[in-house]
Design an enzyme around this catalytic site. Structure first.
Site, PDB file in Angstrom:
ATOM      1  N   HIS A 431       0.813  -1.218   0.000  1.00  0.00           N
ATOM      2  CA  HIS A 431       0.000   0.000   0.000  1.00  0.00           C
ATOM      3  C   HIS A 431       0.849   1.272   0.000  1.00  0.00           C
ATOM      4  O   HIS A 431       0.315   2.374  -0.080  1.00  0.00           O
ATOM      5  CB  HIS A 431      -0.936   0.006   1.215  1.00  0.00           C
ATOM      6  CG  HIS A 431      -2.254   0.663   0.961  1.00  0.00           C
ATOM      7  ND1 HIS A 431      -2.451   1.565  -0.061  1.00  0.00           N
ATOM      8  CD2 HIS A 431      -3.441   0.565   1.593  1.00  0.00           C
ATOM      9  CE1 HIS A 431      -3.693   1.995  -0.039  1.00  0.00           C
ATOM     10  NE2 HIS A 431      -4.329   1.399   0.942  1.00  0.00           N
ATOM     11  N   ASP A 435      -2.542   1.762  -4.674  1.00  0.00           N
ATOM     12  CA  ASP A 435      -3.796   2.134  -4.027  1.00  0.00           C
ATOM     13  C   ASP A 435      -4.790   0.982  -4.087  1.00  0.00           C
ATOM     14  O   ASP A 435      -4.732   0.122  -4.982  1.00  0.00           O
ATOM     15  CB  ASP A 435      -4.404   3.359  -4.712  1.00  0.00           C
ATOM     16  CG  ASP A 435      -3.530   4.594  -4.539  1.00  0.00           C
ATOM     17  OD1 ASP A 435      -2.851   4.688  -3.497  1.00  0.00           O
ATOM     18  OD2 ASP A 435      -3.525   5.446  -5.447  1.00  0.00           O
TER      19      ASP A 435
END
Length: 457
Positions: A431, A435
């Site tokens: 992450h 996204d």
């Protein structure tokens, strides 16, 4: 008289900001509260006003630089009001009518009154006691001290009201900053109130704050009847690699249920002819490899790596395939996998797996992977949350492919129960640079490819 301009803290969890634009150049005049530069953080983009009027004499960071909060980024030299005070010091009576109200009786220039009288003017805003202490000895505060003392205004206010030196607290916020919960917990413990009076009277001797350091549990001791076995080199490397990956990547996992019925029919239809033609078995995995190859070409961030603040998009797709061994786990790599057909992928995968189990892999066959696929479904697992194989950015886990009852819809819009070959696909991704929306799009694309079943065998 110069004024230092610092990188502001745009929220309690913000540790740094990126300067995106300087709105004034060195040598230009700037008024108080006039926009001086723009910054961008992970929470907000904002224009930062000048803290005072003067001339911009120094810019310490250029556009695009990322700077820690409370770091000096620029210097303003000479306020216009201060400049008018110097020549006005000659006639003693005249300046009294010309000088602004904040300084009705300026002291004579040659007579240096006590240095303590020079310190009140730069403190119109009420700082916490620690901010005054940090400047009395003339030493510059370190970045770590600034991160702790320059907590949110609310935290500083609470600390000031209770006489607590927050620079002595161990904060749980980002970079060790003291949060609201930290300061309230400290005060409720009774230590803060007890230290309030002596800290105001003797600022140089603040009450020591309790420090809490994590204590490692004692190592387990074997009991009678236990068997002790030394870790193999492979097991130690696996352990190090897994812990490193967890510390390096911000792991997030998303799971999709995929209908593999058309792939199952395609495999059954061509299984015998495929074996006769290629000499290798046709499994579900080559179809999954090809669907992933197409996904990696469409979403190249999943075939990338991170180097500091750079993202390296790899040209070749090198698929790692996790192979479970009796003595550990190994990930041989199918190099340039997107150049191979279904039969080529099947041959490469089966060959690498067989040689992995007989310890015949070459060093370059277990390095250079850009994306990894693991298949815990062969052992019956529905799905797992796999750990990313560093320095890659994602890993796909394939669960057990089995028949399940599913609600289907006919072309006329009627719902009915059907028996389908189903499997859960779990995608773990980093992450830091990927996204959630991109992860969903990638896995949805793989699902679309597999459910369509449009493959050449």
């Amino acid at each position: 008289m110069s004024t230092e301009v610092v990188m502001p803290q745009m929220g309690e969890s913000i540790a740094e900001g990126t300067i995106t634009k300087w709105m004034k150049k060195v040598g230009e005049r700037v008024e108080r509260d006039e926009p001086l530069f723009e910054i961008s953080t992970d929470k907000v983009d904002a224009e930062i006003p000048s803290p005072a009027a003067g001339t911009l004499t120094e810019v310490r960071f250029k556009e695009g630089d990322t700077v820690e909060v409370n770091t000096v980024v620029a210097v303003l030299d000479g306020d216009q009001a201060a400049a008018s005070e110097a020549p006005a010091a000659k006639p003693a009576e005249e300046p009294a009518t010309k000088v602004e109200p904040p300084a009705p009786a300026p002291p004579p220039a040659p007579a240096p009154p006590p240095p303590q009288q020079a310190s009140p003017p730069p403190a119109p805003a009420p700082p916490a006691p620690v901010a005054i202490e940090a400047k009395k000895d003339g030493s510059a505060a370190t970045a770590e001290e600034l991160r702790r003392t320059k907590s949110s205004p609310l935290v500083r206010k609470i600390a000031q009201e209770h006489g607590v030196d927050i620079s002595k607290l161990e904060g749980t916020g980002l970079s060790g900053r003291v949060t609201k919960n930290d300061i309230l917990s400290f005060i409720e413990s009774g230590t803060g109130t007890a230290a309030a009076a002596p800290q105001r009277a003797v600022p140089s001797a603040p009450a020591p704050a309790p420090t809490y350091e994590p204590v490692a549990p004692p190592p387990p001791k074997p009991q009678v009847g236990d068997r002790v076995e030394q870790m193999s080199v492979m097991r130690k490397k696996i352990a190090e690699h897994m812990v490193l990956s967890r510390r390096t990547s911000a792991h997030v996992t998303t799971v999709y249920e995929i209908d593999m019925t058309r792939i199952a029919r395609l495999r059954d239809q061509h299984r015998d002819a495929f074996y006769e033609r290629t000499g290798t078995k046709l499994t579900f995995m080559p179809f999954i490899f090809e669907a992933v190859n197409k996904g990696l070409r469409k979403f190249p961030i999943f075939n990338a790596q991170v180097n500091g603040e750079q993202i390296i998009y790899k040209q070749d797709i090198n698929l790692g395939m996790a192979v479970a061994l009796d003595w550990g786990l190994i990930v041989p790599v199918i190099k340039r996998a997107d150049d191979l057909s279904i039969s080529g992928l099947a041959r490469a995968a089966n060959d690498l797996a067989d040689r992995a189990r007989t310890k015949q892999l070459k060093p370059d066959e277990v390095t250079g992977g850009t994306f990894t696929i693991t298949n815990p479904g062969v052992f019956g697992g529905l799905f797992g949350t796999p750990i990313i194989n560093q320095p890659q950015l994602a890993i796909l886990g394939v669960g057990k492919i089995e028949k399940r009852a599913k609600v289907l819809t006919s072309p006329d819009g009627d719902d009915f129960i059907g028996i389908r070959w189903m499997a859960y696909f779990a995608l773990s991704f980093d992450h830091r640079v990927i996204d959630g929306a991109d992860a969903e799009r990638f896995l949805a694309f793989v699902k679309e490819q597999l459910e369509a079943g449009d493959f050449s065998v």
